[in-house]
Design an enzyme around this catalytic site. Structure first.
Site, PDB file in Angstrom:
ATOM      1  N   GLU A  50      47.791  34.187  36.235  1.00  0.00           N
ATOM      2  CA  GLU A  50      46.626  33.329  36.072  1.00  0.00           C
ATOM      3  C   GLU A  50      45.698  33.947  35.035  1.00  0.00           C
ATOM      4  OE1 GLU A  50      45.248  31.043  39.743  1.00  0.00           O
ATOM      5  OE2 GLU A  50      45.434  33.092  40.446  1.00  0.00           O
ATOM      6  N   ASP A  99      40.307  44.024  46.014  1.00  0.00           N
ATOM      7  CA  ASP A  99      41.460  44.072  46.923  1.00  0.00           C
ATOM      8  C   ASP A  99      42.757  44.408  46.187  1.00  0.00           C
ATOM      9  OD1 ASP A  99      41.348  41.591  45.624  1.00  0.00           O
ATOM     10  OD2 ASP A  99      42.431  40.582  47.228  1.00  0.00           O
ATOM     11  N   SER A 157      37.808  39.863  47.736  1.00  0.00           N
ATOM     12  CA  SER A 157      38.378  40.141  46.413  1.00  0.00           C
ATOM     13  C   SER A 157      37.380  40.784  45.455  1.00  0.00           C
ATOM     14  CB  SER A 157      38.963  38.859  45.847  1.00  0.00           C
ATOM     15  OG  SER A 157      39.712  39.150  44.698  1.00  0.00           O
ATOM     16  N   HIS A 158      37.139  40.133  44.318  1.00  0.00           N
ATOM     17  CA  HIS A 158      36.270  40.723  43.297  1.00  0.00           C
ATOM     18  C   HIS A 158      34.786  40.462  43.564  1.00  0.00           C
ATOM     19  CE1 HIS A 158      37.028  36.590  42.462  1.00  0.00           C
ATOM     20  NE2 HIS A 158      35.940  36.559  41.748  1.00  0.00           N
ATOM     21  N   ASP A 194      40.648  45.021  40.803  1.00  0.00           N
ATOM     22  CA  ASP A 194      39.520  44.447  41.538  1.00  0.00           C
ATOM     23  C   ASP A 194      39.442  44.970  42.972  1.00  0.00           C
ATOM     24  OD1 ASP A 194      41.667  43.077  42.662  1.00  0.00           O
ATOM     25  OD2 ASP A 194      40.511  41.239  42.947  1.00  0.00           O
ATOM     26  N   ARG A 220      33.817  26.373  35.934  1.00  0.00           N
ATOM     27  CA  ARG A 220      34.651  27.160  35.029  1.00  0.00           C
ATOM     28  C   ARG A 220      35.132  26.230  33.916  1.00  0.00           C
ATOM     29  NH1 ARG A 220      34.631  31.589  37.996  1.00  0.00           N
ATOM     30  NH2 ARG A 220      35.497  31.686  40.097  1.00  0.00           N
ATOM     31  N   LYS A 239      41.626  36.192  54.734  1.00  0.00           N
ATOM     32  CA  LYS A 239      42.655  35.210  54.411  1.00  0.00           C
ATOM     33  C   LYS A 239      43.907  35.492  55.221  1.00  0.00           C
ATOM     34  CE  LYS A 239      43.986  37.550  50.152  1.00  0.00           C
ATOM     35  NZ  LYS A 239      44.459  37.393  48.777  1.00  0.00           N
ATOM     36  N   THR A 253      39.983  28.624  47.536  1.00  0.00           N
ATOM     37  CA  THR A 253      41.115  28.991  46.682  1.00  0.00           C
ATOM     38  C   THR A 253      41.899  30.150  47.294  1.00  0.00           C
ATOM     39  OG1 THR A 253      39.669  28.470  44.801  1.00  0.00           O
ATOM     40  CG2 THR A 253      41.758  29.522  44.287  1.00  0.00           C
ATOM     41  N   ASP A 255      44.433  43.034  43.569  1.00  0.00           N
ATOM     42  CA  ASP A 255      45.408  42.079  43.037  1.00  0.00           C
ATOM     43  C   ASP A 255      45.129  41.674  41.590  1.00  0.00           C
ATOM     44  OD1 ASP A 255      43.226  40.583  43.703  1.00  0.00           O
ATOM     45  OD2 ASP A 255      44.274  39.194  45.035  1.00  0.00           O
ATOM     46  N   ARG A 256      43.979  42.061  41.039  1.00  0.00           N
ATOM     47  CA  ARG A 256      43.701  41.723  39.635  1.00  0.00           C
ATOM     48  C   ARG A 256      43.810  42.948  38.744  1.00  0.00           C
ATOM     49  NH1 ARG A 256      38.903  37.319  39.116  1.00  0.00           N
ATOM     50  NH2 ARG A 256      39.498  36.031  40.888  1.00  0.00           N
ATOM     51  N   LYS A 285      49.436  38.350  43.667  1.00  0.00           N
ATOM     52  CA  LYS A 285      49.285  39.026  42.385  1.00  0.00           C
ATOM     53  C   LYS A 285      49.075  40.509  42.672  1.00  0.00           C
ATOM     54  CE  LYS A 285      44.464  37.427  41.902  1.00  0.00           C
ATOM     55  NZ  LYS A 285      44.201  36.276  42.772  1.00  0.00           N
TER      56      LYS A 285
HETATM   57  C1  VG1 Z   1      39.392  32.407  41.331  1.00  0.00           C
HETATM   58  C2  VG1 Z   1      40.326  32.378  40.142  1.00  0.00           C
HETATM   59  C3  VG1 Z   1      41.750  32.084  40.590  1.00  0.00           C
HETATM   60  C4  VG1 Z   1      42.161  33.127  41.637  1.00  0.00           C
HETATM   61  C5  VG1 Z   1      41.158  33.148  42.768  1.00  0.00           C
HETATM   62  C6  VG1 Z   1      41.447  34.238  43.773  1.00  0.00           C
HETATM   63  O1  VG1 Z   1      39.390  31.145  41.960  1.00  0.00           O
HETATM   64  O2  VG1 Z   1      39.900  31.429  39.194  1.00  0.00           O
HETATM   65  O3  VG1 Z   1      42.592  32.109  39.477  1.00  0.00           O
HETATM   66  O4  VG1 Z   1      43.432  32.821  42.156  1.00  0.00           O
HETATM   67  O5  VG1 Z   1      39.846  33.378  42.257  1.00  0.00           O
HETATM   68  O6  VG1 Z   1      41.554  35.494  43.171  1.00  0.00           O
HETATM   69  P1  VG1 Z   1      38.227  30.051  41.710  1.00  0.00           P
HETATM   70  O7  VG1 Z   1      38.542  28.906  42.636  1.00  0.00           O
HETATM   71  O8  VG1 Z   1      36.924  30.723  42.000  1.00  0.00           O
HETATM   72  O9  VG1 Z   1      38.321  29.681  40.260  1.00  0.00           O
HETATM   73  V1  VG1 Z   1      40.995  36.858  43.991  1.00  0.00           V
HETATM   74  O10 VG1 Z   1      41.501  38.251  43.171  1.00  0.00           O
HETATM   75  O11 VG1 Z   1      39.381  36.554  44.000  1.00  0.00           O
HETATM   76  O12 VG1 Z   1      41.696  36.712  45.499  1.00  0.00           O
HETATM   77 CO    CO Z   2      41.457  39.985  44.251  1.00  0.00          CO
END
Ligand code: VG1
Ligand code: CO
Length: 545
Positions: free
Chosen positions: A367, A282, A116-117, A280, A500, A129, A16, A284-285, A380
């Protein structure tokens, strides 16, 4: 320049949001090199003059292995002939800051080092990425091509050179490439100043407004400290956990009610601040809290869209359109209707918003996973969302709860939850989804949760700008009363599979209901449709957000 022979790894397909794996996987010899070379080989195919006239941006969230990977990338970028590389001081750049730097410096693209998180450390997660020229995550056409390259790679290019000093701003040389160590804040601040009225936000703090910003020991600490405490005059201590640590202090830098427990406890206490926020790993959340009040990401998106033109100078001309990922609550759809603009529904992942924004179709998007953003960058942006909320509170002089409750009064409320089932056996999870997929055509007409199914499909998206099609983006089951059940498998996990399950029920009740009660019948119906208990041996989720 040195050509090093290598052989492919078969697991380098970006998910993703980039390639995410256990840190030790990334630490294998050639693992980072193979992926980065595959990125370079892919994007070089789309350049006319090669890389010599191009700039590459490099930065990450400071997690364990950020520095080593940065040094490897710098050597490889030089060997691959980039004219210039801009790297954040200390290897640090938040994800939205990378996006801002790419756009402002007209770079070819950027490599973001982050999972990320996901937690960080030797025994946790790492990620890389690639973002393209518009500053956004590479679209699927490119990530698919990168993956193809990783499967046939035979060599990578690097140079023999000791590590560079990236801890001081300077212009350095590596082979024929100029390496510029930049302040991670400069470009990002310039963008924020174009959008927000710092003077009126300063006045809000002058009036005694109290805020807690939990940077979760991750990348937003330096950004938040500078903006809130230095520029807006918030008292010292407004930003907590503000120093980026390699292991995020052992926590998940995931700003939700479970992982931001310390902040949640403070915001539930008698002397809670007026606004509590967290970002979070990085940056973006975002999580938005009032005293004893949680703003769901879907409501936050809708409310930012509702108030943007009146409260935030950068959007005073109004919004071109809005967008949300398919599982995200439909609250923003109703705001779009009121504003007379379009609301686009995209698959999960920020990469799908880029085309809409580049084409001028969408200004604000978000999102359910605590991500909100706008066309100021192509990612984001957690700190941006916080500044949006500050602007709304400054303009209305109302409490967080009052702003949300007024929204519910006016538009009704989308009761919404996401249930995550982590650590599932991949095969079983795939089978469960496949079985439900096979049943979809038989579902319409079925009575569930006191309502009736009108539509069931596996979401497929045709990009309105370039016509590209992304299929199998999540199963959605729509009910006649406007409720929805959505389920999909995560594309960011690094262990087993994560299911999910998203449930939503819209009610025009002024928002007075209790979320658990309102959603219980839908949750029950979803568990039965998926046959969770029989297939997985459990029906209680790991995390509810
Ligand atoms: C998750 C979230 C999605 C988000 C992605 C990256 O993906 O559900 O909404 O865009 O993380 O966010 P998934 O495929 O695990 O549902 V981040 O802040 O982790 O770059
Ligand atoms: Co993030």
């Amino acid at each position: 320049m040195k050509t090093v022979a290598t052989t492919p790894f078969t697991d380098q397909r970006p998910g993703t949001s980039g390639l995410r794996k256990k840190t030790r996987v990334f630490m294998q010899p050639n693992y980072v090199e193979n992926f980065v070379q595959a990125v370079f080989d892919t994007v070089r195919e789309d350049t006319i003059a090669g890389f010599v006239t191009e700039t590459l941006i490099v930065g990450g969230d400071g997690r364990y292995y950020n520095r080593e990977a940065t040094q490897k990338i710098l050597r490889m970028a030089a060997a691959n002939g980039f004219g210039r590389v801009l790297v954040g001081r200390g290897g640090i750049l938040s994800t939205p800051a990378v996006s801002a730097v790419i756009r402002r410096r007209a770079a070819l693209g950027g490599l973001v080092l982050s999972a990320s998180h996901n937690p960080g450390g030797l025994n946790a997660d790492f990620g890389i990425k690639y973002n393209v020229r518009n500053g956004g995550p590479a679209p699927e056409t490119i990530t698919n091509r990168i993956y193809e390259h990783t499967l046939k790679i035979t060599r990578y290019l690097t140079i023999d050179h000791p590590d560079l000093d990236i801890d001081h701003e300077a212009s350095l040389r590596l082979g024929d490439t100029e390496i510029v160590v930049i302040d991670p804040l400069t470009d990002y601040m310039a963008v924020m100043e174009e959008l927000f009225d710092f003077e009126s936000l300063r006045k809000l703090f002058d009036s005694g407004f109290r805020m807690k910003f939990d940077a979760m020991n991750a990348v937003t600490g330096p950004y938040a400290r500078h903006i809130l405490e230095e520029r807006l005059g918030a008292p010292a201590g407004t930003v907590v956990n503000g120093i980026p640590l390699e292991d995020f202090g052992g926590h998940h830098p995931d700003p939700n009610l479970v992982n931001a427990a310390e902040l949640v406890a403070q915001m539930n206490a008698a002397d809670a601040a007026d606004l509590g926020v967290a970002c979070d790993g990085d940056g973006d959340r975002n999580l938005i809290l009032g005293p004893r009040f949680f703003v769901t990401p879907g409501d936050s998106l809708a409310i930012i869209a509702e108030h943007a033109a009146a409260s935030i100078p950068g959007y005073s001309a109004g919004l071109a359109g809005v967008a949300r990922s398919m599982p995200t609550s439909t609250a923003v759809d109703r705001v779009a209707e009121m504003l007379g603009i379009r609301c686009y529904e995209t698959p999960t992942g920020w990469k799908f918003f880029g085309n809409l924004m580049d084409a001028g179709l969408c200004t604000i998007c978000g999102e359910e996973s605590f991500g909100t953003g706008s066309n100021h960058v192509r990612e984001k942006d957690g700190v941006w969302a916080v500044l949006c909320w500050l602007s709304i509170l400054a303009a209305t002089r109302k409490s967080v709860a009052a702003v949300v409750e007024e929204h519910w009064q006016k538009f009704g409320r989308s009761y919404y939850q996401r249930h995550d089932y982590e650590g599932l056996e991949q095969g079983l999870a795939n089978q469960m989804m496949e079985t439900l997929r096979q049943k979809l055509s038989t579902l319409p007409g079925l009575q569930v949760a006191g309502s009736r199914i009108t539509h069931a499909d596996d979401f497929s998206y045709t990009d309105p700008v370039d016509g590209s099609v992304s299929s199998k983006q999540g199963i959605r089951i729509l009910l006649v009363d406007g409720s929805r059940i959505v389920c999909r498998l995560s594309g960011t996990g690094t262990e087993g599979a994560t299911l999910r399950l998203y449930v939503e029920r819209y009610m025009k009740d002024g928002g007075k209901g209790t979320i658990e009660n309102v959603l219980a019948p839908l949750v029950q119906a979803a568990r039965e449709l998926l046959e969770l208990r029989t297939r997985l041996g459990r029906d209680e989720p790991t995390v509810v957000t």
